[in-house]
Structure formats: structure tokens, C-alpha cells
Design an enzyme around this catalytic site. Structure first.
Site, PDB file in Angstrom:
ATOM      1  N   TYR A  45      51.542  27.436  55.370  1.00  0.00           N
ATOM      2  CA  TYR A  45      51.827  28.800  55.846  1.00  0.00           C
ATOM      3  C   TYR A  45      52.736  29.565  54.898  1.00  0.00           C
ATOM      4  O   TYR A  45      53.581  30.346  55.344  1.00  0.00           O
ATOM      5  CB  TYR A  45      52.379  28.736  57.276  1.00  0.00           C
ATOM      6  CG  TYR A  45      51.281  28.398  58.262  1.00  0.00           C
ATOM      7  CD1 TYR A  45      50.514  29.404  58.840  1.00  0.00           C
ATOM      8  CD2 TYR A  45      50.960  27.080  58.574  1.00  0.00           C
ATOM      9  CE1 TYR A  45      49.473  29.116  59.714  1.00  0.00           C
ATOM     10  CE2 TYR A  45      49.919  26.769  59.435  1.00  0.00           C
ATOM     11  CZ  TYR A  45      49.181  27.796  60.010  1.00  0.00           C
ATOM     12  OH  TYR A  45      48.142  27.506  60.866  1.00  0.00           O
ATOM     13  N   ASP A  51      50.915  23.965  70.070  1.00  0.00           N
ATOM     14  CA  ASP A  51      50.756  25.410  70.200  1.00  0.00           C
ATOM     15  C   ASP A  51      49.411  25.810  70.809  1.00  0.00           C
ATOM     16  O   ASP A  51      48.627  26.508  70.203  1.00  0.00           O
ATOM     17  CB  ASP A  51      50.931  26.031  68.791  1.00  0.00           C
ATOM     18  CG  ASP A  51      50.824  27.543  68.787  1.00  0.00           C
ATOM     19  OD1 ASP A  51      51.080  28.157  69.836  1.00  0.00           O
ATOM     20  OD2 ASP A  51      50.480  28.096  67.728  1.00  0.00           O
ATOM     21  N   GLU A  99      44.514  24.491  57.458  1.00  0.00           N
ATOM     22  CA  GLU A  99      45.069  25.637  58.189  1.00  0.00           C
ATOM     23  C   GLU A  99      45.821  26.508  57.212  1.00  0.00           C
ATOM     24  O   GLU A  99      46.574  26.002  56.378  1.00  0.00           O
ATOM     25  CB  GLU A  99      46.084  25.196  59.266  1.00  0.00           C
ATOM     26  CG  GLU A  99      45.500  24.691  60.548  1.00  0.00           C
ATOM     27  CD  GLU A  99      46.572  24.404  61.615  1.00  0.00           C
ATOM     28  OE1 GLU A  99      47.660  25.023  61.586  1.00  0.00           O
ATOM     29  OE2 GLU A  99      46.302  23.546  62.464  1.00  0.00           O
ATOM     30  N   GLU A 157      49.365  17.228  62.331  1.00  0.00           N
ATOM     31  CA  GLU A 157      50.759  17.561  62.067  1.00  0.00           C
ATOM     32  C   GLU A 157      51.778  16.621  62.701  1.00  0.00           C
ATOM     33  O   GLU A 157      52.727  17.074  63.349  1.00  0.00           O
ATOM     34  CB  GLU A 157      51.052  19.010  62.499  1.00  0.00           C
ATOM     35  CG  GLU A 157      50.241  20.030  61.718  1.00  0.00           C
ATOM     36  CD  GLU A 157      50.600  21.479  62.056  1.00  0.00           C
ATOM     37  OE1 GLU A 157      51.331  21.705  63.033  1.00  0.00           O
ATOM     38  OE2 GLU A 157      50.153  22.368  61.326  1.00  0.00           O
TER      39      GLU A 157
HETATM   40  C1  E8X Z   1      50.517  28.023  64.211  1.00  0.00           C
HETATM   41  C2  E8X Z   1      49.786  26.684  63.988  1.00  0.00           C
HETATM   42  C3  E8X Z   1      49.405  26.090  65.319  1.00  0.00           C
HETATM   43  O1  E8X Z   1      48.764  26.993  66.148  1.00  0.00           O
HETATM   44  C4  E8X Z   1      48.534  24.854  65.099  1.00  0.00           C
HETATM   45  O2  E8X Z   1      48.210  24.261  66.312  1.00  0.00           O
HETATM   46  C5  E8X Z   1      49.226  23.838  64.228  1.00  0.00           C
HETATM   47  C6  E8X Z   1      50.640  25.583  63.339  1.00  0.00           C
HETATM   48  C7  E8X Z   1      51.498  25.944  62.234  1.00  0.00           C
HETATM   49  C8  E8X Z   1      52.590  24.979  61.959  1.00  0.00           C
HETATM   50  N1  E8X Z   1      49.734  24.455  63.034  1.00  0.00           N
HETATM   51  O3  E8X Z   1      51.703  28.033  64.465  1.00  0.00           O
HETATM   52  O4  E8X Z   1      49.860  29.074  64.178  1.00  0.00           O
HETATM   53  C9  E8X Z   1      53.798  25.715  61.539  1.00  0.00           C
HETATM   54  C10 E8X Z   1      54.654  24.967  60.592  1.00  0.00           C
HETATM   55  C11 E8X Z   1      55.836  25.827  60.230  1.00  0.00           C
HETATM   56  C12 E8X Z   1      56.358  25.601  58.873  1.00  0.00           C
END
Ligand code: E8X
Length: 599
Positions: free
Chosen positions: A470, A179, A505, A413
Site C-alpha cells: 500500500y 477487514d 493487493e 497477512e
Molecule cells: C485494506 C486491506 C484489507 O481490506 C484486506 O483484507 C487485507 C488490507 C491492507 C493491509 N489487506 O485495508 O484495504 C494494510 C496494511 C497497512 C500497512
């Protein structure tokens, strides 16, 4: 690898500025340099990402090779010197041609590489440099691109005949499995530097504390015949220790330690001499250790307050921008933060130097983001293992001497749950590999996504558990009561492990200026409430040793139905103006001590 420096033995010629530039066409799709083709192109700034610097949409969506060209002359006075051409970062694959001859190829867009051109060039005569750059990403690259035609956001796989039929109209595009925008080109400085012919190739410094003394272990690698001497100088210019020999152990009595700001990030200089060569390396004396549920810096329990960041700004893209780095450090201080993670790739070396000097703590991450996204086992279909080892080796080689760097993150991730056995084997062995390479034996981790933590056997084995969560945004969207419950249930799980955990995060997309009396998603009020709700919960847990909101600032990413003008989870806007949540954290963090918070 030593950073280029100017001193009485070494000099630098900067090749930044205007270069000739051309995106490849179908006839130039294998990286082969063709001078006439490139010269018929346009102008380009170096260093910079090329994507946002021209208005033709091809620049933004380009997928494949691009060419840079320039001529230069090295002054005749350097004829007696060793001459090195250094690229700080070419994203993602580079072929370098000097006077028509291919002299180097390099894979990986975020770490430096250099070529000794002493025998390939004549000082005082014009030379021609062509750099071919490939921005394509796939299952062999880090960061990783998708190969199956699946987009990161949105779905082209719908069972809709017209959508399926329309696929043949799609032109080849990069399909990032991550992302952030796939900014490409010569993103960081290009320099020629000189050294004497007998030279210092590398210096490694590790430090320890004995009572009030600082221990400095040094190791040098030199090319040529001669003796090495090392002098340690304090910030007032006084010599405080010295020694002879290629490696050794020095003691500084009553040493001043390197502390994160607002402590004193004290730096010493090591002046290394070998034959006619001299290299002056700044370093700090500090220790790092994970003990029980604590992360100790200089034997005191540290609390990480800070961010996941990006190298990202308008116009420059991911191009090196020292002015921006300066501003970012200032905003980090303003918010009372003390740390950040180089999500999701190694940053420019100048940023680490700033952090050494300004007392900011870094979790240093490789570009291994996006490992997954396939229905098959990525660890067996992917072709990235040896490249992953290369970037870890080169990252440690580049950053090992920075006091600001306190932990390595092997990646962000990856999928570790769908294929538990191969994932375990992969990360377990990579952990040992990383640990063995670091002369300072810093803690090693990787950052795990929101997953089934009960099935995830790997995250729990890291020195520090780093989790991205999140609750209330991607899951249980908008429902903070439910988010609070879910977070606590998961934290109960981690508590049993008695390991330190950092929330690396958590965040909510927020449009600056969008206000609501009854907080809903995307409003400034929601972002503040989201953070306040979750922060209150992990404030109660001693093993939670840090909080890194996602993200420091809004940033650009691939277009898609979930992104309006980029990822908007910044506490700051893309031009570094504070949203309400930045003020919220500023207040919170100035009240949280860097050391001993959870005592
Ligand atoms: C997001 C972040 C993204 O920008 C970052 O590079 C990695 C993401 C969330 C993972 N982590 O989307 O803002 C979302 C997982 C969904 C359950």
C-alpha cells in the site's frame, strides 16, 4: 467431497426458503436447542447472512448463538435410498439437531459438511431440524478475532481516564482482526441429497499432457461391493476414453485443453458408475507449474490480471447469491481480467464451477486471515493450528478437481515478522502439509502484508511470492513520487530472488463521483493515478507475474474511524458500477496478453 447433483441415480431436496429464527439470549448461550424459545422468534431467509435482514440493531451487532428451525418431510419414495443432509456453509460454528437429537457439530464458516441421516429419519414422516449457529471469533477461529479488547480500527487503549472507565459500558462484541464484516448465519444452501445405498463417496481427477494427448488419472472411493467404470465424454457427447477399476490412467487422443478465457475453457465429463450409483464430474485437462520466474499453464507463461474479491453484497451480506456471481464473472470479462483470489475464505462451490466453465483462474484461499494482532507470540498463545490443518484438508478435498484452481493460498497477512522463529516453524510445516495433501501438487503460497521484507524469511520460500503493498495509501499516504521510489526499492530486493511475484493487493479508497483537478486521496483521479504510477514500475520487471488490485468492488466491514460505509477500494461500487479506475484497467488489461506478456 462431491458436490450434490441430480441424475438418474441421485436427487436433491432443497431446504432453502423461510425458516424460524431467533438470536440467543443469556439463557441460551451454550448452543442448546430449545424449540419453544426458537418458535417464539421471527422469520429468516436461508441461505443468507442474518445481519442485514432485520432493522433491530441487535442483528447487526449480535455476538453469540442464533437459532434456525424448520420442519420438512422427505417423500416416502426415497425410503430405499441413502439420505444425506448437507450444509454448504454455516458461519462460524454449527450444532445440528434432528428431532431433538444433536447429530453434528462443525467448526469453520466457509466449507461444507454433511451428515448421513439414513438411519435417523423416516421418509414420509415430518422431521424437525434445528441449527444453532455461533458467530463468535477468537484466537482459535479462522478468521481470527481479537481477545484483548483491542479494536481493529481505532484505539480503546488510550491513556484517557474517561475512556478507560467507559469500557465497562461496552457490551460484548466481536472484535475481528480482519477487514470485512463478520456476516453470519446459514450463508449457503442446505440440501438433502440421495444416493443408492452402495455409492460413490469421492472421485479425484488429475491431468497431464503428453504431446497432443491428454492423460486423465482417476481415483474413486466407493462404499459397498461392486465394480467401478469410468467413461470420458467430450462436449459433443462423444465417448473419448473409458476404463474399469477403482483407479486408473486414461488417455484422450488429440485432447482439447482447458485454457483461461478468451482461450477455450474446454471441459470433459467423467461418468463414474458403481453398482446403481452414477456421478458425472466435469473436469478440464491442463497443467500448472512454477518454473524459474514463470507461472506456466499448459507450459505457457501466464500473467495474472484480476482482483482480490469478497463474497459481499447489499442485503444478502455473505449469503450465497448466484445472480451476483454471474454478474461478477461478467464484469471480470468486461475488464479483461483473467483471475481472482478468493480473499479471504473459500467461496461457494457454484462460483468455482462458473470459473471452470467461463475460464477464470482462481487462487484458492483458506479463511486464515488475521493471525496476529497480539503483543504475545500468536503462534504459541493461539489455538488455531489443528483447525487450520482441518480447513486446508477440507478445502483441497472440496476443490481439488477444479481446473480453475491453480494455486492454494494458506492464508492472508499473518504476522511473520514479530516472532520470526515460531512463524517460520508454523508456516514452513503447514506448507509441507498442504503440498502433501493436493493430489495435483499445485503451487502453494500465502499472502504477506506490508512488512519488513528483509526480516521476513517465510514469504520468500513460497512457490510464488504474493505480496500486498500500500505504498502511497497506508504508507507515504498521497505521495506517489515517494511511493514509486519505495516500491522500486522493494522490487530490487525481490528481483535478486529470481522467483515469480504477484502483487496480490494494492489499492486506494475512492468515493465514486468525487473528482478533483489536482488528484488527492479518495478522489477518482487519485485512484487512477495511483494504479498507473505503480503499474508502470512493475511492468518493467519480468519476475512480476501478476497484478490484483484491491478490491474488485467496495465491500462492507466493521465500523470504525477509517471506514465510511465500508472499504471503498473497489474498482466497482458495491452494486457493481464502474469507477474511473475500472475503465482504466479495462483499457490496460485488454492490451495485456494472458500468456507471454513479459517475454
Ligand atoms: C485494506 C486491506 C484489507 O481490506 C484486506 O483484507 C487485507 C488490507 C491492507 C493491509 N489487506 O485495508 O484495504 C494494510 C496494511 C497497512 C500497512
Amino acid at each position: 467431497m462431491l458436490y450434490p447433483e441430480i441424475n438418474k441415480a441421485r436427487s436433491i431436496i432443497d431446504l432453502g426458503g423461510e425458516w424460524n429464527f431467533r438470536l440467543s439470549d443469556e439463557n441460551h448461550d451454550n448452543g442448546e436447542a430449545d424449540r419453544a424459545f426458537i418458535k417464539a422468534g421471527t422469520t429468516m431467509a436461508v441461505p443468507a447472512s442474518y445481519n442485514d435482514l432485520k432493522e433491530d440493531p441487535e442483528y447487526r451487532s449480535h455476538c453469540g448463538w442464533a437459532y434456525y428451525h424448520r420442519v420438512f418431510t422427505i417423500p416416502g419414495i426415497f425410503a430405499t435410498e441413502r439420505i444425506v443432509l448437507r450444509f454448504d456453509a454455516v458461519t462460524h460454528y454449527a450444532k445440528v439437531y434432528l428431532n431433538g437429537t444433536l447429530i453434528a457439530e462443525h467448526k469453520g464458516g466457509f466449507l461444507p459438511f454433511e451428515i448421513d441421516i439414513t438411519d435417523k429419519i423416516r421418509c414420509g414422516e415430518e422431521a424437525e431440524l434445528i441449527v444453532a449457529v455461533d458467530n463468535r471469533i477468537n484466537h482459535s477461529t479462522l478468521p481470527m478475532g481479537n481477545e484483548e479488547g483491542t479494536a481493529f480500527f481505532g484505539s480503546d487503549n488510550a491513556d484517557v481516564p474517561s475512556v478507560a472507565a467507559a469500557k465497562k459500558w461496552r457490551k460484548p462484541v466481536n472484535l475481528p482482526n480482519f477487514d470485512f464484516f463478520n456476516y453470519a448465519g446459514i450463508n449457503r444452501p442446505v440440501r438433502i441429497y440421495t444416493t443408492p445405498r452402495s455409492y460413490i463417496r469421492d472421485i479425484t481427477i488429475t491431468t497431464d499432457i503428453r504431446g497432443s494427448d491428454g492423460i486423465v488419472n482417476y481415483d474413486t472411493s466407493c462404499i459397498g461391493d461392486g465394480d467401478v467404470s469410468v467413461t470420458i465424454i467430450d462436449s459433443e457427447g462423444k465417448t473419448v476414453a473409458g476404463g474399469k477399476g477403482a483407479s486408473g490412467k486414461l488417455t484422450i487422443n488429440n485432447a482439447k485443453l482447458w485454457w483461461p478465457y478468451p482461450g477455450d475453457p474446454y471441459l470433459y465429463k467423467a461418468e463414474v458408475r458403481f453398482c446403481d450409483d452414477l456421478y458425472i464430474l466435469e473436469f478440464g485437462i491442463r497443467t500448472v507449474e512454477v518454473r524459474g520466474i514463470e507461472f506456466l499453464i499448459n507450459n505457457k507463461p501466464f500473467y495474472f490480471k484480476g482482483f482480490g474479491k469478497h463474497e459481499d453484497s447489499a442485503i444478502h451480506g455473505r449469503g450465497f447469491d448466484f445472480v451476483l456471481d454471474m454478474k461478477d464473472i461478467s464484469m471480470i470479462h468486461w475488464m479483461g481480467a483473467n483471475s481472482f483470489r478468493t480473499s479471504h475464505y473459500p467461496y461457494a462451490e457454484e462460483m468455482y464451477q462458473l470459473c471452470d466453465r467461463e475460464g477464470i483462474v482462481i487462487i484458492d484461499e483458506t479463511p486464515a486471515v488475521g493471525i496476529g494482532g497480539t503483543s504475545e507470540d500468536i503462534y504459541s498463545v493461539g489455538r488455531f493450528r489443528s483447525h487450520h490443518e482441518d480447513v486446508i484438508r477440507d478445502l483441497i478435498d472440496r476443490d481439488k478437481n477444479h481446473p480453475s484452481v491453480v494455486m492454494w493460498s494458506m492464508g492472508n497477512e499473518p504476522d511473520v515478522v514479530s516472532f520470526p522463529d515460531s512463524a517460520y516453524e508454523y508456516w514452513h510445516t503447514l506448507y509441507s502439509y498442504t503440498k502433501a495433501l493436493d493430489p495435483a501438487k499445485r503451487p502453494v503460497t500465502f499472502v504477506c502484508n506490508q512488512n519488513n521484507y528483509e526480516r521476513d524469511r517465510i514469504t520468500r520460500e513460497m512457490d510464488v511470492v504474493c505480496i500486498n503493498r500500500y505504498y502511497g495509501w497506508y504508507n507515504l499516504s498521497g505521495d506517489l513520487k515517494a511511493a514509486e521510489y519505495a516500491l522500486n526499492m522493494e522490487l530490487d530486493f525481490w528481483e535478486k530472488l529470481q522467483k515469480p511475484v504477484i502483487l496480490t493487493e494494492y489499492g486506494a479508497d475512492t468515493l465514486p463521483g468525487f473528482h478533483l483537478s489536482s488528484p488527492e486521496m479518495f478522489s477518482e483521479e487519485f485512484q487512477v493515478l495511483y494504479y498507473d504510477t505503480l503499474n508502470k514500475e512493475f511492468d518493467k520487471r519480468a519476475f512480476m507475474i501478476g497484478e490484483h488490485p484491491w478490491n474488485f468492488a467496495d465491500f462492507n466491514t466493521i465500523q470504525g474511524p477509517m471506514r465510511a460505509d465500508g472499504n471503498r477500494k473497489g474498482l466497482l461500487t458495491r452494486d457493481r458500477r464502474p469507477k474511473m479506475a475500472a475503465h482504466y484497467f479495462r483499457k490496460r488489461w485488454h492490451d495485456i496478453p494472458d500468456f507471454g506478456y513479459k517475454k
